[in-house]
Scaffold this active site. Sequence first.
Site, PDB file in Angstrom:
ATOM      1  N   HIS A 132      -1.092   7.076  -2.222  1.00 57.11           N
ATOM      2  CA  HIS A 132      -0.668   5.717  -2.582  1.00 57.11           C
ATOM      3  C   HIS A 132      -1.395   5.248  -3.837  1.00 57.11           C
ATOM      4  O   HIS A 132      -0.780   4.721  -4.777  1.00 57.11           O
ATOM      5  CB  HIS A 132      -0.949   4.771  -1.409  1.00 57.11           C
ATOM      6  CG  HIS A 132      -0.787   3.320  -1.738  1.00 57.11           C
ATOM      7  ND1 HIS A 132       0.335   2.595  -1.383  1.00 57.11           N
ATOM      8  CD2 HIS A 132      -1.616   2.441  -2.373  1.00 57.11           C
ATOM      9  CE1 HIS A 132       0.191   1.350  -1.803  1.00 57.11           C
ATOM     10  NE2 HIS A 132      -0.990   1.230  -2.404  1.00 57.11           N
ATOM     11  N   GLU A 133      -2.709   5.445  -3.882  1.00 55.07           N
ATOM     12  CA  GLU A 133      -3.492   4.988  -5.027  1.00 55.07           C
ATOM     13  C   GLU A 133      -3.158   5.769  -6.290  1.00 55.07           C
ATOM     14  O   GLU A 133      -3.080   5.196  -7.385  1.00 55.07           O
ATOM     15  CB  GLU A 133      -4.989   5.077  -4.719  1.00 55.07           C
ATOM     16  CG  GLU A 133      -5.447   4.214  -3.557  1.00 55.07           C
ATOM     17  CD  GLU A 133      -5.085   2.749  -3.716  1.00 55.07           C
ATOM     18  OE1 GLU A 133      -4.914   2.296  -4.869  1.00 55.07           O
ATOM     19  OE2 GLU A 133      -4.962   2.043  -2.706  1.00 55.07           O
ATOM     20  N   HIS A 136      -0.163   4.344  -7.894  1.00 59.21           N
ATOM     21  CA  HIS A 136      -0.412   3.149  -8.704  1.00 59.21           C
ATOM     22  C   HIS A 136      -0.812   3.544 -10.131  1.00 59.21           C
ATOM     23  O   HIS A 136      -0.363   2.944 -11.099  1.00 59.21           O
ATOM     24  CB  HIS A 136      -1.541   2.317  -8.094  1.00 59.21           C
ATOM     25  CG  HIS A 136      -1.097   1.357  -7.045  1.00 59.21           C
ATOM     26  ND1 HIS A 136      -0.072   0.455  -7.246  1.00 59.21           N
ATOM     27  CD2 HIS A 136      -1.550   1.133  -5.780  1.00 59.21           C
ATOM     28  CE1 HIS A 136       0.098  -0.278  -6.157  1.00 59.21           C
ATOM     29  NE2 HIS A 136      -0.784   0.123  -5.251  1.00 59.21           N
ATOM     30  N   GLU A 210       3.568  -2.592  -4.556  1.00 56.34           N
ATOM     31  CA  GLU A 210       2.952  -2.027  -3.351  1.00 56.34           C
ATOM     32  C   GLU A 210       3.972  -1.205  -2.565  1.00 56.34           C
ATOM     33  O   GLU A 210       3.679  -0.098  -2.111  1.00 56.34           O
ATOM     34  CB  GLU A 210       2.377  -3.142  -2.472  1.00 56.34           C
ATOM     35  CG  GLU A 210       1.083  -3.736  -2.988  1.00 56.34           C
ATOM     36  CD  GLU A 210      -0.018  -2.705  -3.131  1.00 56.34           C
ATOM     37  OE1 GLU A 210      -0.239  -1.917  -2.192  1.00 56.34           O
ATOM     38  OE2 GLU A 210      -0.653  -2.676  -4.204  1.00 56.34           O
TER      39      GLU A 210
END
Length: 289
Positions: A132-133, A136, A210
């Site tokens: 997930h990070e 980003h 997100e």
Amino acid sequence: MTSNTLKTALFMTVLTVLFIAVGGVLGGRSGVIFAFGFALLMNFFSYWFSDKIVLKMYRAKEANEADAPDLYRIVRNLATKGNLPMPKVYIVNNPAPNAFATGRNPEHGVVAVTTGIMQILNEDELEGVLAHELSHIYGRDILIGTIAATFAGAIMMLADWARFAAIFGGFSRDNDEGGSPGGIVVLIVVSILAPIAAMIVQMTISRSREYLADERGAHLSHKPRALASALAKISGTADYIPMENANAATAHMMIINPLKGKSLLSLFATHPPVEERIKRLNALAEKIG
């Protein structure tokens, strides 16, 4: 292009149109140019130095392969799998479970996790969080967030000037001989509502990113259920282990909002509801198997 990417593009367009419209009402051409330039300068600094600022704020320490072999291995494998530059890895000595990413571009990417998150998640869940990070970073969300903040900040500055001028007099837009009571009322109303609208749009962009990072991270790790499980654990643990040094200015960077803001309107939330994120990830797991 996914629906979340389209939403981001749509809301960025709305924010731009809002800025132009509000600038024309409140500041005329010269006011728009000055406010945008000033906001651009402020956010330019934030864009280039955001990684150093947030890492220092949370006292994060860089970790190499010898310091945290399992963590480093997971990040390296994900970067390799995604054909992405290897980001720097940092650890925050904090019992509250959380993680964040920063860096102005993929070549300067940083992922950071707290000691708390490493204690409560198993390896699959931690991999889901790190994917997930990484999403980003490689989605250039720092850049997108900076652009959104620039427009929103310019609108807020214009609104502040308009309220001050309307109260103390002396405000006139380009080519405006105004100053009538009706015109002043319009200025005050717009100066109050415009920043609220800008903030709502900015927060909506943050929530959309997100969802997109969840989706991209799930595809990168191929473990959407593990990320869903991680979100449930982090959210549940955060209720009784708050992140004491959490800062409102950086809350949007975390995988779960570290601030307890349940009393705030959801329109102003930087993160979508955890329950909805879990629901979407489980649906994605069914879809991709």
